[in-house]
Write a protein that holds these residues in place. Structure first.
Motif, mmCIF file in Angstrom:
data_model
loop_
_atom_site.group_PDB
_atom_site.id
_atom_site.type_symbol
_atom_site.label_atom_id
_atom_site.label_comp_id
_atom_site.label_asym_id
_atom_site.label_seq_id
_atom_site.Cartn_x
_atom_site.Cartn_y
_atom_site.Cartn_z
ATOM 1 N N LYS B 310 0.839 -1.201 0.000
ATOM 2 C CA LYS B 310 0.000 0.000 0.000
ATOM 3 C C LYS B 310 0.881 1.261 0.000
ATOM 4 N N GLY B 311 1.911 1.223 0.810
ATOM 5 C CA GLY B 311 2.800 2.385 0.915
ATOM 6 C C GLY B 311 3.552 2.656 -0.380
ATOM 7 N N PRO B 316 4.089 7.430 -7.801
ATOM 8 C CA PRO B 316 3.505 7.508 -9.145
ATOM 9 C C PRO B 316 4.145 6.494 -10.091
ATOM 10 N N LYS B 317 3.373 6.057 -11.056
ATOM 11 C CA LYS B 317 3.828 5.113 -12.085
ATOM 12 C C LYS B 317 4.494 3.873 -11.482
ATOM 13 N N SER B 318 3.763 3.239 -10.551
ATOM 14 C CA SER B 318 4.243 1.987 -9.973
ATOM 15 C C SER B 318 3.166 0.926 -10.151
ATOM 16 N N VAL B 332 6.804 -8.963 -1.798
ATOM 17 C CA VAL B 332 6.344 -7.718 -2.418
ATOM 18 C C VAL B 332 7.205 -7.496 -3.652
ATOM 19 N N ASN B 333 6.578 -7.379 -4.817
ATOM 20 C CA ASN B 333 7.350 -7.150 -6.040
ATOM 21 C C ASN B 333 6.663 -6.052 -6.849
ATOM 22 N N GLN B 398 10.984 -1.487 9.954
ATOM 23 C CA GLN B 398 11.777 -1.721 8.743
ATOM 24 C C GLN B 398 10.941 -1.471 7.492
ATOM 25 N N VAL B 399 9.720 -1.954 7.516
ATOM 26 C CA VAL B 399 8.814 -1.741 6.384
ATOM 27 C C VAL B 399 8.595 -0.232 6.184
ATOM 28 N N ASP B 400 8.402 0.469 7.291
ATOM 29 C CA ASP B 400 8.179 1.907 7.205
ATOM 30 C C ASP B 400 9.417 2.652 6.710
ATOM 31 N N ARG B 401 10.576 2.071 6.978
ATOM 32 C CA ARG B 401 11.813 2.675 6.497
ATOM 33 C C ARG B 401 11.833 2.667 4.961
ATOM 34 N N VAL B 402 11.387 1.550 4.381
ATOM 35 C CA VAL B 402 11.327 1.460 2.913
ATOM 36 C C VAL B 402 10.324 2.482 2.382
ATOM 37 N N ILE B 403 9.157 2.531 3.041
ATOM 38 C CA ILE B 403 8.106 3.455 2.596
ATOM 39 C C ILE B 403 8.591 4.902 2.710
ATOM 40 N N LYS B 404 9.466 5.131 3.668
ATOM 41 C CA LYS B 404 9.975 6.486 3.877
ATOM 42 C C LYS B 404 11.010 6.868 2.803
ATOM 43 N N TYR B 405 11.918 5.946 2.490
ATOM 44 C CA TYR B 405 13.035 6.316 1.624
ATOM 45 C C TYR B 405 12.810 6.069 0.135
#
Lengths: 217, 430
Positions: B310-311, B316-318, B332-333, B398-405
């Motif tokens: 979701k994050g 855009p364009k994903s 998740v891919n 950790q998941v939120d770290r990906v969503i953040k960066y």
């Protein structure tokens, strides 16, 4: 042993460095120099582009030239591709503009090997497929002369373009064969030839046979 | 003498420590860390018991007993028999043994029953792992087999009916992976298995055999071979927090299969070579833990998976690759247009986030992921794909770290990229 006395092996990773890429590659990848942030209002004297997104690499190069000295005063670029593709275009832009800028004749003679040397080497399988900036640059130089009306100075790419999408010439294939690539697969691993323009593959196979006979009998 | 000792010490110096801490290891589909409980179970067998399990002396029999216990435990988790477990070096070897072994054993049968010119027919999927696809493509190329590749739908699902309707008189093997390693899509193994059983019964035939690669599924799904109706099942220790270099092939009693490694006749003659006792003990322990914790872990990771999806889809364009629900709880891919996967992966690495990409640049081949291309995605989209595979150590932070960066990284790479394609380029329109 003194490191500097060792002959520079541009195909291997620099010894003593951890990781896949050299520190210089990483520096240019994470902090790319001179990339085109805003095309609007940028008045280029010449522009060239090579590659396609389907092949995994696209490079676009813009140059500004001082007509008095024929030196490159500015170079901007954009790259779609992996770390070595981004780093090699970035390094090329630095080489073109440092020390007052290269003359167009000097710039034309930049080879992928020169860029790789400055990058401290690239992993073997990255060499031919990711260093395409010099081809985009030569197109930009031709574009400059075309805009200037100096048609006689336009130099058609040395050798004949075989893969029209990736601008791979018979010279590139010759070089790959000389480096030991004796099958289509191996030549493709080095040059990516035919991935964007599969129609050229029969001709590539013919060229491989020709150069194999020429050099290895 | 002193000099020698010094050199020796130098050689044994441990590898340089990773200077940058890994803050989020999200590449568990590539390799998992060794579970401390597994390490503890393995430890005595490295040095305390020196012997070869084939030796008749007491130390040899101690090793043999450990081997037997491991085999028994694994057989129980698979709901199979001890003599159906063949230990080997990992998923690739297990897949190769399943494919090459059953085909070689069936060749004579096909010639006797269908004429001297007949060759075995094999069915697999276009999104199969290379460890199954490559040996099959090689056999097809050399004229040893006839091969049918079943295509998935655009979300990576294989229809059981498509598989069964491809069966013909000469079909000897069907190989369909349980869960896809790249996009995590789960396949209807039990449905395919039932269809094959029905076909065999109706035609009074021992063939076709059914093989499934369950390397990625083992931590999350039921491995009961009676429910799955498989004849052959592949497992890999290195993907379930067990030791790397360990794996097994379940071979149902009565399945005709030829050895691919010949020698001292270990593993019922199917896999010669002195057994890796500590490895096998570790594999059994790892499977035990994985199966005990699978439901709890699946529930926990599904929440994190969906949070990550979701994050990231806010970028855009994903686009998500694979099925949104019928997928592994840890996979998740996602493809991002106009950027190249290796570049994004390395920028994430610099932020302490480890993931993988389907881009050609990160592999040894010229082409991007065959799985993502098989979904009907374009080369452009495949080059820009990232896979995050969560695991036991994965936290919400950790998941939120990906969503953040990741949004900033994608934005930056798009700024550098000369390519700007619209959404229609996600799919292959050729």
């Amino acid at each position: 042993m003194n490191q500097s006395q060792k002959p520079l092996d541009i195909t291997a990773r620099q010894s003593g460095q951890s990781g896949f890429y050299s520190d210089v590659v990483k520096e240019h990848f994470f902090h790319p120099q001179n990339f085109m942030e805003n095309e609007e209002g940028y008045e280029a004297d010449g522009m060239g582009m090579v590659g396609s997104p389907a092949c995994g690499d696209v490079m676009r190069v813009w140059i500004k030239v001082d007509p008095q000295t024929s030196r490159i005063t500015d170079c901007k670029w954009k790259t779609f591709g992996c770390a070595s593709a981004i780093a090699s275009t970035s390094m090329m832009s630095v080489m073109l503009t440092e020390n007052g800028g290269m003359t167009l004749d000097q710039a034309r003679n930049i080879k992928p090997q020169d860029i790789m040397e400055r990058l401290g080497g690239l992993p073997v399988r990255k060499i031919h497929c990711s260093v395409l900036g010099d081809k985009a640059l030569r197109m930009a130089i031709n574009d400059y002369y075309r805009r200037q009306g100096e048609i006689d100075k336009i130099e058609i790419e040395q050798g004949r373009v075989i893969d029209k999408v990736l601008k791979i010439t018979d010279h590139d294939i010759e070089e790959a064969v000389l480096e030991g690539a004796d099958t289509l697969e191996k030549v493709q691993n080095k040059t990516k030839v035919g991935t964007g323009d599969p129609s050229c593959i029969p001709e590539v196979e013919q060229l491989i046979r020709f150069y194999k006979e020429k050099y290895f009998g | 003498m002193k000099q020698q000792t010094k050199d020796k010490n130098k050689k044994l110096k441990p590898a340089k420590k990773i200077t940058r801490p890994v803050l989020a290891y999200l590449d568990n589909a590539a390799a998992t860390s060794l579970d401390k409980r597994v390490l503890k179970a393995m430890t005595p067998y490295f040095s305390d018991i020196p012997a070869n399990p084939s030796s008749l002396h007491a130390p040899g029999q101690a090793a043999n007993a450990a081997l037997k216990r491991a085999r028994k435990s694994i057989a129980e988790h698979l709901n199979g028999h001890e003599d159906e477990v063949i230990f080997c070096s990992g998923g690739t070897e297990s897949d190769n043994l399943a494919v090459l072994g059953t085909i070689s054993a069936a060749a004579k049968f096909i010639k006797t029953n269908h004429g001297a010119d007949a060759v075995p027919h094999v069915i697999t999927t276009a999104i199969e792992h290379h460890a199954v696809l490559e040996p099959l493509l090689h056999l097809q190329k050399t004229g040893v087999i006839e091969l049918s590749l079943i295509h998935s739908d655009k979300e990576g699902l294989i229809a059981a009916d498509d598989v069964i309707s491809a069966v013909k008189k000469t079909t000897v093997l069907i190989s369909v992976m349980y869960a896809n390693n790249e996009i995590g899509t789960l396949q209807p193994i039990a449905d395919i298995g039932r269809g094959i059983l029905k076909y065999r019964k109706q035609n009074n035939s021992a063939y076709p055999y059914f093989h499934s690669d369950a390397c990625q599924a083992a931590g999350y799904l039921d491995l009961n071979v009676e429910k799955l109706h498989v004849d052959l099942l592949t497992l890999n220790g290195g993907k379930i927090y067990g030791p790397k270099g360990t794996g097994l092939l379940f071979v149902r009693r009565g399945t005709k299969i030829g050895a691919q490694i010949l020698g001292g006749g270990q593993e019922k003659g199917l896999r010669s070579g002195t057994e890796n006792v500590p490895g096998i003990v570790g594999l059994a322990k790892a499977l035990e833990i994985a199966q005990q914790e699978r439901i709890k872990e699946s529930t926990r990771l599904t929440v994190l998976r969906d949070r990550l999806i979701k994050g990231l889809l806010k970028i855009p364009k994903s686009r998500l690759n694979g099925h949104p629900i019928i997928r592994l709880p840890n996979n998740v891919n996602i493809s991002f247009m106009d950027i190249e996967g290796e570049a994004a992966m390395l920028y994430l690495d610099a932020k302490g986030i480890a993931c993988s990409t389907g881009s050609a640049c990160a592999s040894t081949s010229l082409d991007p992921s065959h799985v993502i291309l098989a979904l009907g995605m374009s080369y452009e989209a495949a080059h820009g794909s990232l896979r995050f595979s969560l695991g036991r150590q994965t936290t919400r932070e950790q998941v939120d770290r990906v969503i953040k960066y990741l949004p900033g990284i994608v934005e930056r790479l798009r700024l550098i990229s000369p390519v700007s394609l619209d959404m229609s380029h996600f799919t292959n329109n050729q």
